[in-house]
Design an enzyme around this catalytic site. Structure first.
Site, PDB file in Angstrom:
ATOM      1  N   GLY A 257     -15.898  37.381  -9.043  1.00 18.06           N
ATOM      2  CA  GLY A 257     -16.306  38.463  -9.934  1.00 18.06           C
ATOM      3  C   GLY A 257     -15.526  38.430 -11.235  1.00 18.06           C
ATOM      4  O   GLY A 257     -15.119  37.372 -11.695  1.00 18.06           O
ATOM      5  N   LEU A 258     -15.300  39.628 -11.798  1.00 18.32           N
ATOM      6  CA  LEU A 258     -14.571  39.776 -13.063  1.00 18.32           C
ATOM      7  C   LEU A 258     -15.204  38.916 -14.162  1.00 18.32           C
ATOM      8  O   LEU A 258     -14.512  38.245 -14.904  1.00 18.32           O
ATOM      9  CB  LEU A 258     -13.101  39.400 -12.899  1.00 18.32           C
ATOM     10  CG  LEU A 258     -12.238  40.423 -12.166  1.00 18.32           C
ATOM     11  CD1 LEU A 258     -10.807  39.947 -12.091  1.00 18.32           C
ATOM     12  CD2 LEU A 258     -12.311  41.782 -12.818  1.00 18.32           C
ATOM     13  N   CYS A 259     -16.508  38.912 -14.215  1.00 17.98           N
ATOM     14  CA  CYS A 259     -17.147  38.198 -15.310  1.00 17.98           C
ATOM     15  C   CYS A 259     -18.280  39.032 -15.890  1.00 17.98           C
ATOM     16  O   CYS A 259     -19.390  38.563 -16.079  1.00 17.98           O
ATOM     17  CB  CYS A 259     -17.622  36.814 -14.887  1.00 17.98           C
ATOM     18  SG  CYS A 259     -18.432  36.772 -13.298  1.00 17.98           S
ATOM     19  N   GLY A 260     -17.999  40.291 -16.122  1.00 12.14           N
ATOM     20  CA  GLY A 260     -18.962  41.156 -16.778  1.00 12.14           C
ATOM     21  C   GLY A 260     -20.203  41.364 -15.928  1.00 12.14           C
ATOM     22  O   GLY A 260     -20.115  41.461 -14.705  1.00 12.14           O
TER      23      GLY A 260
ATOM     24  N   PHE B 243     -22.506  39.315 -15.341  1.00 15.26           N
ATOM     25  CA  PHE B 243     -23.082  38.017 -14.979  1.00 15.26           C
ATOM     26  C   PHE B 243     -23.800  38.052 -13.635  1.00 15.26           C
ATOM     27  O   PHE B 243     -24.981  37.712 -13.535  1.00 15.26           O
ATOM     28  CB  PHE B 243     -21.967  36.971 -14.971  1.00 15.26           C
ATOM     29  CG  PHE B 243     -22.422  35.578 -14.676  1.00 15.26           C
ATOM     30  CD1 PHE B 243     -22.982  34.810 -15.667  1.00 15.26           C
ATOM     31  CD2 PHE B 243     -22.283  35.032 -13.420  1.00 15.26           C
ATOM     32  CE1 PHE B 243     -23.397  33.521 -15.411  1.00 15.26           C
ATOM     33  CE2 PHE B 243     -22.693  33.754 -13.150  1.00 15.26           C
ATOM     34  CZ  PHE B 243     -23.244  32.998 -14.145  1.00 15.26           C
TER      35      PHE B 243
END
Lengths: 302, 134
Positions: free
Chosen positions: A89-92, A94
């Site tokens: 995760g931690l990719c907006g 996406f």
């Protein structure tokens, strides 16, 4: 009212968060470069493959006896969706955007009365789809894109699974849902039909302009063995290339999305620190002023 | 002597791109040679050795490919291979060991799809060994 110490603690914690996000941004940027290089390196093969396909296709008549990968099974009742997301995760937005798209597609197909099964590539997609659609998930592949590069052999695992299932007659139509890498700032969730495969039709446009030129261009090709057999061998390879390219796009898109998201977080953290520092200074000044007033009014009273 | 542009691409990279005198390609229906001015041809290939002749009377560079396709025109020849490795880099001892392990796995395998996959690997490894020996 928060004390000075509270402010100091907040500032410290935001600062350390900022350090993390800016480090993640830099890591994502360097991974993005690698992923883009890899996507570029895979270009010649994909290009040569599609050129060859259109050449062969121009000489083949599609009929009942053609490969099922091309002609379909004659029904479009059962669909297999291949959902490609990131493992982390931690990719907006996406993963969320892609899952939204996948769910929309699932609902569209189910309202049309089709049977849907899902093949998840990537942990995040699997986890999100498990809530509410766990019955549809036929198989999941995790960890194909987690490491620094996407191996063709890994993509082949997905391809082999799809081909095996197709041979076994477990679905009629297969489509791929993945994030297309448009630019560093934009990744577009895209649906791409893999089976039955639509042949490139570039050569037909040419025929309208100049029939003679086309005849000259196409006919001198020799095929060994005959066209139909080459096409039969080409189609599964082409499926593999399509999937490999989707994985590469997705891997590059993931890093790009993470880079953008972390850039935003770093900026937000910076703004937050500025705001907090201002408030901290204001509170400190108020504190000093208050003490001064106390001293002065104490002295006046004497 | 005019040369022909030879390209060898795998899904992961473009491996070779250079002009050569002649290429011997393992076609599905038999080996064939390609030189400049060859008739346009699309062929599917079986696992075997691609030989590149770069200079007159020189030793050819040998590259093992695990099947693929060739696209030949008068000036260009591109070979699409899913796996390609220099024959000089093949290690027979390692391959023999791999083959042994694969055969062992095949005996243990129960599902038909696993068996088919292992069978493919075995054929490929055997092809590599015989390529090295040749």
């Amino acid at each position: 009212m928060p004390s000075l110490r509270d402010y100091r603690d907040r500032i410290k914690s935001v600062k350390s968060t900022k350090k993390i996000t800016s480090a993640m941004k830099m890591v994502a940027a360097s991974k993005l470069r690698k992923a883009q290089e890899q996507a570029e390196a895979s270009q010649p093969y994909a290009q040569a493959m599609s050129e060859m396909l259109s050449r062969v296709a121009a000489n083949v008549v599609i009929n009942e006896s053609s490969s099922k990968l091309l002609a379909g099974t004659g029904s479009d009742k059962r669909h297999l969706l291949v959902v490609v997301t990131a493992d982390r995760g931690l990719c907006g937005g996406f993963n969320a955007n892609l899952v939204k798209k996948a769910i929309a597609r699932i609902q569209e197909l189910t309202t049309e009365g089709k049977e849907v099964s899902v093949l998840c590539v990537g942990r995040k997609g699997r986890d999100s789809l498990k809530r509410g659609y766990s019955g549809l998930i036929a198989q999941s592949f995790i960890g194909l894109m987690g490491s620094s590069r996407v191996e063709y052999a890994d993509a082949s695992k997905v391809t082999d699974y799809i081909l095996d299932e197709f041979e076994a007659g477990n679905f009629d139509v297969c489509s791929l849902i993945y994030n297309e890498f448009v630019s560093v700032l934009t990744q577009k969730p895209t649906v791409n039909q893999l089976i039955p495969f639509a042949l490139p039709e570039a050569s037909e446009e040419a025929s309208e302009d100049d029939d003679d030129a086309k005849a000259e261009q196409v006919s001198p090709y020799d095929f060994e063995p005959e066209e139909e057999r080459i096409l039969e061998a080409l189609l599964p390879r082409n499926l593999g290339v399509q999937i490999f390219r989707a994985l590469l796009d997705s891997a590059a898109g993931e890093q790009a999305a993470r880079m953008t998201a972390m850039d935003n977080s770093t900026r937000n953290a910076g703004e937050m620190i500025d705001g907090l520092t201002l408030e901290y200074n204001r509170a400190r000044q108020a504190h000093i002023t208050k003490e001064l007033i106390e001293i002065i009014s104490g002295a006046e009273a004497v | 002597m005019t040369q022909i542009n030879f390209e060898l691409v795998s899904p992961e990279a473009r491996l070779v791109s250079e002009p050569v005198d002649m290429i011997i390609i393992p076609g599905e229906e038999g080996k064939f040679g390609v030189m400049a001015g060859h008739a346009s041809l699309v062929a599917s290939l079986k696992a075997g050795i691609v030989e590149l002749y770069k200079e007159k009377d020189g030793e050819p560079q040998k590259i093992f490919i695990a099947g693929g396709f060739a696209d030949v025109t008068a000036e260009n020849c591109s070979v699409l291979a899913e796996e390609a490795i220099n024959v000089a880099d093949l290690d027979p001892a390692k391959l023999e060991k791999q083959l042994k392990e694969l055969r062992h796995d095949l005996e243990l395998a129960e599902e038909a799809s696993d068996k088919a996959r292992l069978q493919r690997h075995i054929v490929m490894t055997e092809a590599k060994i015989s390529a090295k020996a040749a």
